[in-house]
Enzyme design. Structure first.
Site, mmCIF file in Angstrom:
data_model
loop_
_atom_site.group_PDB
_atom_site.id
_atom_site.type_symbol
_atom_site.label_atom_id
_atom_site.label_comp_id
_atom_site.label_asym_id
_atom_site.label_seq_id
_atom_site.Cartn_x
_atom_site.Cartn_y
_atom_site.Cartn_z
ATOM 1 N N GLU A 39 79.940 69.420 64.964
ATOM 2 C CA GLU A 39 79.428 69.293 66.212
ATOM 3 C C GLU A 39 78.566 70.648 66.274
ATOM 4 O OE1 GLU A 39 79.038 68.392 69.419
ATOM 5 O OE2 GLU A 39 79.918 66.699 68.720
ATOM 6 N N HIS A 88 76.147 71.285 64.105
ATOM 7 C CA HIS A 88 75.210 70.946 63.375
ATOM 8 C C HIS A 88 74.445 69.746 64.648
ATOM 9 C CE1 HIS A 88 77.149 71.170 59.390
ATOM 10 N NE2 HIS A 88 75.956 71.637 59.121
ATOM 11 N N VAL A 147 78.687 76.982 67.878
ATOM 12 C CA VAL A 147 79.739 76.014 68.488
ATOM 13 C C VAL A 147 81.003 76.365 67.857
ATOM 14 C CG1 VAL A 147 80.179 73.614 68.831
ATOM 15 C CG2 VAL A 147 77.930 74.363 68.824
HETATM 16 P P1 AMP Z 1 74.576 74.095 56.889
HETATM 17 O O1 AMP Z 1 74.679 72.617 56.818
HETATM 18 O O2 AMP Z 1 75.989 75.120 56.884
HETATM 19 O O3 AMP Z 1 73.608 74.805 55.943
HETATM 20 O O4 AMP Z 1 74.074 74.614 58.448
HETATM 21 C C1 AMP Z 1 72.763 73.980 58.892
HETATM 22 C C2 AMP Z 1 72.380 74.227 60.290
HETATM 23 O O5 AMP Z 1 73.346 74.267 60.983
HETATM 24 C C3 AMP Z 1 72.119 75.878 60.209
HETATM 25 O O6 AMP Z 1 71.165 76.181 60.820
HETATM 26 C C4 AMP Z 1 73.544 76.448 60.665
HETATM 27 O O7 AMP Z 1 73.479 77.742 61.319
HETATM 28 C C5 AMP Z 1 73.860 75.548 61.672
HETATM 29 N N1 AMP Z 1 75.368 75.685 61.883
HETATM 30 C C6 AMP Z 1 76.405 75.598 61.168
HETATM 31 N N2 AMP Z 1 77.745 75.686 61.951
HETATM 32 C C7 AMP Z 1 77.128 75.971 63.081
HETATM 33 C C8 AMP Z 1 77.934 76.216 64.276
HETATM 34 N N3 AMP Z 1 79.242 76.221 64.350
HETATM 35 N N4 AMP Z 1 77.145 76.317 65.495
HETATM 36 C C9 AMP Z 1 75.905 76.244 65.447
HETATM 37 N N5 AMP Z 1 75.243 75.932 64.503
HETATM 38 C C10 AMP Z 1 75.878 75.886 63.252
#
Ligand code: AMP
Length: 297
Positions: A37, A39, A178
């Site tokens: 959620e 992402h 989130v």
């Molecule tokens: P990642 O796949 O972990 O590299 O994350 C991709 C994007 O999703 C990055 O901009 C993260 O900061 C964002 N993201 C990851 N987890 C969350 C979360 N719980 N709430 C909001 N954005 C997130």
């Protein structure tokens, strides 16, 4: 209808060129997949602002400082595509590592100062890997705006800095973290937690929010942070890599309650490293995790 999956920059550019000719605004949401959620909230925010949304899925080897972590990272492309299709995202761009970093690749984008300390101190090379791949994705997509989560707060500031420094014409838009209903920040790595670890994990966010509330009235920052560290260890975490207060606008070190701040943490629960952060002394007031989870549901 499913979401089109593109593998090459040539295919991507030919589609974006048509969008541009039609005067459409393009957004990119960079991810490493295993979508949750958090992402999807970025994808929804992008769809609300742009005419076309490209979600990128690339498990970037250059940002892993541990080979075991890279191997263990979840890869769920089919499920990710299934989650994206009903939202209305337009393209899933999932290039192969050999195309992103072909033989002879020799360039590193390195953002000093903001990459140092916090995660940068414990994950050598991590932010160089992030900055390099994000620069490539911005240039490959030619997007007008890019969406990032505040969950990775230092990363957000690394990206903001590099875009400013390199005059990349793209707006960086941040979305709040989130959380699960119990407050745990959503993360692709949460799936690695055992049942016992999963029930201990929400204490991390609870302690952050408690500590932020305490800092509203108790300005003896060092003592408050020492006690918060002790509370995290008492909750079953094996190591606190850092628990630090930084300026909200640029993650500079902060020693007094003289501007909006972030309380940031990285801690190990068994074999899993969790990160999280909350606002402190925000003029807007704090969004508590549990409210956030209800809003995202
Ligand atoms: P990642 O796949 O972990 O590299 O994350 C991709 C994007 O999703 C990055 O901009 C993260 O900061 C964002 N993201 C990851 N987890 C969350 C979360 N719980 N709430 C909001 N954005 C997130």
């Amino acid at each position: 209808m499913g979401i089109p999956i593109l593998r090459t920059v040539a295919e991507l550019r030919s589609i974006v060129a048509v969008w541009r000719r039609d005067g459409l605004k393009v957004a990119v949401v960079p991810t490493m997949g295993a979508l949750h959620e958090g992402h999807l909230s970025l994808v929804r925010a992008a769809l609300a602002k742009a005419d076309r949304v490209i979600v990128t899925l690339f498990v970037n080897p250059k940002q892993f400082n541990s080979p075991a972590d890279l191997i263990a990272y979840p890869r769920t492309e089919y499920d990710d595509a299934v989650k994206l299709a009903p939202l209305g995202a337009h393209i899933l761009y999932a290039p192969d590592a050999a195309d992103v970093y072909p033989q002879g690749f020799a360039t590193t984008v390195s953002v000093s100062a903001v990459s140092e300390g916090l995660c940068g101190a414990f994950r050598p090379g991590h932010f160089d890997g992030v900055a390099t791949v994000v620069t490539k994705l911005f240039l490959q997509t030619g997007a007008d705006m890019a969406f990032f989560g505040e969950k990775d707060f230092q990363q957000l500031h690394v990206v903001r800095r590099l875009v400013r420094d390199l005059d990349i014409p793209i707006d960086i838009i941040a979305s709040p973290t989130v959380r699960e209903d119990d407050g745990l920040a959503m993360s692709s790595r949460n799936a690695r937690l055992s049942a016992a670890e999963r029930s201990a994990a929400p204490r991390l966010a609870e302690i952050l929010f408690e500590t932020a509330r305490r800092l509203d009235r108790d300005h003896c920052i060092d003592r408050v942070l020492v006690e918060a560290r002790q509370a995290i260890l008492a909750a079953g975490f094996s190591q606190v890599e850092y628990l630090d207060l930084r300026a909200d606008e640029d993650v500079a070190i902060i020693a007094a309650p003289n501007r909006p701040a972030r309380l940031l943490v990285a801690a190990w629960l068994g074999q899993t490293r969790l990160i999280d952060n909350v606002e402190v002394w925000s003029p807007r007031g704090r969004v508590e995790g549990f409210v956030e989870a209800a809003a995202a549901a």
